[in-house]
Design a protein around this motif. Structure first.
Motif, mmCIF file in Angstrom:
data_model
loop_
_atom_site.group_PDB
_atom_site.id
_atom_site.type_symbol
_atom_site.label_atom_id
_atom_site.label_comp_id
_atom_site.label_asym_id
_atom_site.label_seq_id
_atom_site.Cartn_x
_atom_site.Cartn_y
_atom_site.Cartn_z
ATOM 1 N N LEU A 1 0.826 -1.204 0.000
ATOM 2 C CA LEU A 1 0.000 0.000 0.000
ATOM 3 C C LEU A 1 0.867 1.264 0.000
ATOM 4 O O LEU A 1 0.567 2.233 -0.703
ATOM 5 C CB LEU A 1 -0.932 0.003 1.213
ATOM 6 C CG LEU A 1 -2.024 -1.077 1.218
ATOM 7 C CD1 LEU A 1 -2.785 -1.051 2.536
ATOM 8 C CD2 LEU A 1 -2.971 -0.900 0.039
ATOM 9 N N PHE A 2 1.937 1.219 0.786
ATOM 10 C CA PHE A 2 2.811 2.388 0.851
ATOM 11 C C PHE A 2 3.420 2.707 -0.507
ATOM 12 O O PHE A 2 3.435 3.871 -0.934
ATOM 13 C CB PHE A 2 3.924 2.171 1.878
ATOM 14 C CG PHE A 2 5.007 3.206 1.785
ATOM 15 C CD1 PHE A 2 4.805 4.483 2.281
ATOM 16 C CD2 PHE A 2 6.214 2.911 1.153
ATOM 17 C CE1 PHE A 2 5.792 5.460 2.166
ATOM 18 C CE2 PHE A 2 7.203 3.868 1.037
ATOM 19 C CZ PHE A 2 6.992 5.148 1.549
ATOM 20 N N LEU A 3 3.944 1.694 -1.202
ATOM 21 C CA LEU A 3 4.609 1.942 -2.476
ATOM 22 C C LEU A 3 3.637 2.471 -3.531
ATOM 23 O O LEU A 3 4.025 3.266 -4.392
ATOM 24 C CB LEU A 3 5.285 0.660 -2.972
ATOM 25 C CG LEU A 3 6.563 0.264 -2.230
ATOM 26 C CD1 LEU A 3 7.045 -1.103 -2.676
ATOM 27 C CD2 LEU A 3 7.665 1.302 -2.433
ATOM 28 N N THR A 4 2.392 2.039 -3.469
ATOM 29 C CA THR A 4 1.394 2.564 -4.407
ATOM 30 C C THR A 4 1.222 4.068 -4.207
ATOM 31 O O THR A 4 1.199 4.838 -5.178
ATOM 32 C CB THR A 4 0.044 1.850 -4.214
ATOM 33 O OG1 THR A 4 0.215 0.446 -4.445
ATOM 34 C CG2 THR A 4 -0.999 2.388 -5.183
ATOM 35 N N VAL B 1 3.243 10.143 -5.158
ATOM 36 C CA VAL B 1 3.937 11.311 -4.602
ATOM 37 C C VAL B 1 5.197 11.607 -5.404
ATOM 38 O O VAL B 1 5.478 12.774 -5.749
ATOM 39 C CB VAL B 1 4.284 11.064 -3.119
ATOM 40 C CG1 VAL B 1 5.179 12.186 -2.585
ATOM 41 C CG2 VAL B 1 3.021 10.947 -2.283
ATOM 42 N N ALA B 2 5.986 10.572 -5.708
ATOM 43 C CA ALA B 2 7.245 10.762 -6.434
ATOM 44 C C ALA B 2 6.991 11.364 -7.808
ATOM 45 O O ALA B 2 7.719 12.272 -8.248
ATOM 46 C CB ALA B 2 7.976 9.426 -6.561
ATOM 47 N N GLN B 3 5.949 10.894 -8.495
ATOM 48 C CA GLN B 3 5.685 11.381 -9.856
ATOM 49 C C GLN B 3 5.012 12.759 -9.857
ATOM 50 O O GLN B 3 5.122 13.488 -10.836
ATOM 51 C CB GLN B 3 4.831 10.361 -10.609
ATOM 52 C CG GLN B 3 5.611 9.077 -10.887
ATOM 53 C CD GLN B 3 4.787 8.025 -11.594
ATOM 54 O OE1 GLN B 3 4.924 7.808 -12.802
ATOM 55 N NE2 GLN B 3 3.915 7.376 -10.842
ATOM 56 N N LEU B 4 4.344 13.097 -8.767
ATOM 57 C CA LEU B 4 3.826 14.459 -8.651
ATOM 58 C C LEU B 4 4.964 15.447 -8.384
ATOM 59 O O LEU B 4 4.971 16.564 -8.904
ATOM 60 C CB LEU B 4 2.792 14.532 -7.519
ATOM 61 C CG LEU B 4 1.420 13.913 -7.795
ATOM 62 C CD1 LEU B 4 0.567 13.936 -6.532
ATOM 63 C CD2 LEU B 4 0.718 14.637 -8.938
ATOM 64 N N ALA B 5 5.909 15.016 -7.571
ATOM 65 C CA ALA B 5 7.053 15.884 -7.250
ATOM 66 C C ALA B 5 7.975 16.062 -8.453
ATOM 67 O O ALA B 5 8.572 17.129 -8.636
ATOM 68 C CB ALA B 5 7.825 15.299 -6.073
ATOM 69 N N SER B 6 8.102 15.003 -9.258
ATOM 70 C CA SER B 6 8.962 15.071 -10.443
ATOM 71 C C SER B 6 8.262 14.335 -11.581
ATOM 72 O O SER B 6 8.517 13.150 -11.821
ATOM 73 C CB SER B 6 10.331 14.425 -10.143
ATOM 74 O OG SER B 6 11.181 14.493 -11.262
ATOM 75 N N PRO B 7 7.357 15.012 -12.289
ATOM 76 C CA PRO B 7 6.571 14.360 -13.337
ATOM 77 C C PRO B 7 7.442 13.711 -14.409
ATOM 78 O O PRO B 7 8.463 14.269 -14.824
ATOM 79 C CB PRO B 7 5.735 15.510 -13.922
ATOM 80 C CG PRO B 7 5.685 16.523 -12.823
ATOM 81 C CD PRO B 7 7.006 16.425 -12.124
ATOM 82 N N VAL B 8 7.007 12.524 -14.839
ATOM 83 C CA VAL B 8 7.726 11.809 -15.887
ATOM 84 C C VAL B 8 7.238 12.300 -17.246
ATOM 85 O O VAL B 8 6.028 12.295 -17.507
ATOM 86 C CB VAL B 8 7.488 10.287 -15.767
ATOM 87 C CG1 VAL B 8 8.179 9.558 -16.908
ATOM 88 C CG2 VAL B 8 7.995 9.778 -14.429
ATOM 89 N N PRO B 9 8.136 12.758 -18.136
ATOM 90 C CA PRO B 9 7.709 13.213 -19.466
ATOM 91 C C PRO B 9 6.986 12.112 -20.232
ATOM 92 O O PRO B 9 7.288 10.928 -20.074
ATOM 93 C CB PRO B 9 9.031 13.592 -20.147
ATOM 94 C CG PRO B 9 9.979 13.858 -19.023
ATOM 95 C CD PRO B 9 9.578 12.911 -17.928
#
Length: 405
Positions: free
Chosen positions: A23-26, A31-39
């Protein structure tokens, strides 16, 4: 029945750790992709999707997209196309075959194959955690087993156990193979699982050495080079002896299959596509040391290189320590030593010690020793806190297409 199942410490601890981290990794991936969006666009160097669809929308983007990284895309491509691309042919077939089989039930799309891979890895991980607790309880004592699970599950690269990589499946079959032989003398099943491990990852063949040693110690005259005159070579003993070599047979089957397909030799593929050649064990340690201080080519000054270098020495030290710690169970030390030797054979000027921090997950004796040392509160904190911080950092890097291992 479910209540009695839950009352088993191995099941209870494993399930709690699995669910919490799953659940945490989901959420952490979001959070990670909001902080640094993947092109959205493909980059063959930084984001090699290998001509497969990018999953970044809807439920598939939430649950599958963050795991659509690096080796995962080789496995899904094998599941869809077989070994049509030579660079995929370094990956043994069992894991992508399972992706193909399960994914085929849901349309054989890229999404289906990816979801199948995640399902296989997660089920295997839950089984691995349960088995690891049981092995730890027997080998180390029940008081150390929960700590063993925590150190293993929160190791900086353990998030790969949830990913559509071979990690969980390979480690489950490897640990089960060793445990069936060492604890229960079930060499036939140990050999079969070792064969499947070798068809999952090339390093599976090293199981031949600890299994052979344990067979010799157990059955050939109490560790002497002679047959026990009481038992002799019974048909069952012959079956056990033959089963010892099944992991090596698994590697041979894969090599023969590649030759039948007309694929280039493994050494050529590794040199051309993965920038690795077989060299003198330990050469990459020197190259890594140069790169850590800004010299050489490739991985110059990278933090992951520093970490891989540290992990390599940790594996070296704990492997040697395991021989002294479990002198009556040398199979564990032999397994770690053979695995480390095989990992140190490849040499690369461009990427020395590549992925060592991920391969460290296979070194069960290292985690056994950490669990024992962690009984001291200060050492426990010294192990757990940095590991947890690196777990957060590395998993976030992975989710945004940052190279980790």
């Amino acid at each position: 029945m479910l209540k009695s199942f839950w009352q088993q410490p191995a099941v209870r601890y494993a399930l709690i750790i699995f669910v919490v981290l799953r659940l945490f990794l989901t959420g952490w991936a979001v959070v990670a992709q909001l902080a640094s969006p993947v092109p959205d666009e493909v980059d063959e160097v930084l984001r090699p999707y290998l001509s497969q669809p990018i999953l970044n929308d809807g439920l598939a983007g939430l649950l599958l997209g963050p795991w659509q990284r690096f080796d995962t895309l080789h496995y899904t491509r094998i599941a869809a196309e077989g070994y049509a691309n030579p660079d995929d042919s370094v990956f043994p077939p069992l894991y992508p075959l399972l992706m193909w089989g399960l994914g085929g039930l849901f349309g054989s799309s890229h999404k289906a194959h990816l979801a199948a891979g995640i399902f296989v890895s997660n089920v295997a991980l839950l089984g691995l955690l349960i088995l690891l607790h049981k092995v730890g309880s027997d080998l180390l004592g029940e008081k150390h087993a929960p700590r063993l699970l925590v150190y293993f599950a929160l190791f900086p690269t353990s998030f790969f156990l949830f990913a559509p990589y071979t990690e969980s499946l390979f480690l489950l079959m490897t640990l089960a193979s060793l445990w069936l032989a060492f604890r229960y003398d079930h060499f036939e099943w140990a050999g079969v699982l070792g064969l499947l491990a070798a068809l999952t990852r090339l390093t599976g063949w090293v199981l031949v050495v600890p299994l052979a040693y344990h067979f010799w110690q157990r059955h050939l005259g109490n560790g002497k080079w002679k047959i026990d005159p009481i038992g002799g070579w019974s048909p069952r003993l012959i079956r056990k002896a033959a089963a010892v070599f099944l992991p090596g047979f698994g590697l041979l089957l894969f090599l023969l299959y590649r030759a039948w397909l007309g694929l280039p030799p493994l050494g050529n593929v590794y040199a051309e596509y993965w920038f690795q050649r077989t060299g003198i064990p330990g050469t990459d340690l020197l190259r890594a040391l140069q790169g850590m201080f800004g010299f050489g080519t490739g991985r110059v000054g990278e933090f992951t290189l520093w970490f891989d270098f540290f992990i390599t020495w940790l594996l070296l030290i704990t492997t040697i320590w395991a021989f002294f710690r479990w002198q009556h169970r040398l199979g564990w030390g032999l397994y770690a030593a053979m695995l480390l030797l095989f990992m140190l054979l490849p040499s690369s000027e461009f990427k020395p010690l590549y992925s060592f921090s991920r391969y460290a997950l296979a070194f069960f004796p290292t985690f056994f020793l950490l669990a024992i040392w962690g009984a001291d509160g200060k050492i426990h904190r010294l192990i757990l806190y940095p590991s947890l911080l690196l777990y957060l950092y590395f998993s976030a890097q992975f989710f945004i297409w940052g190279w980790v291992a």
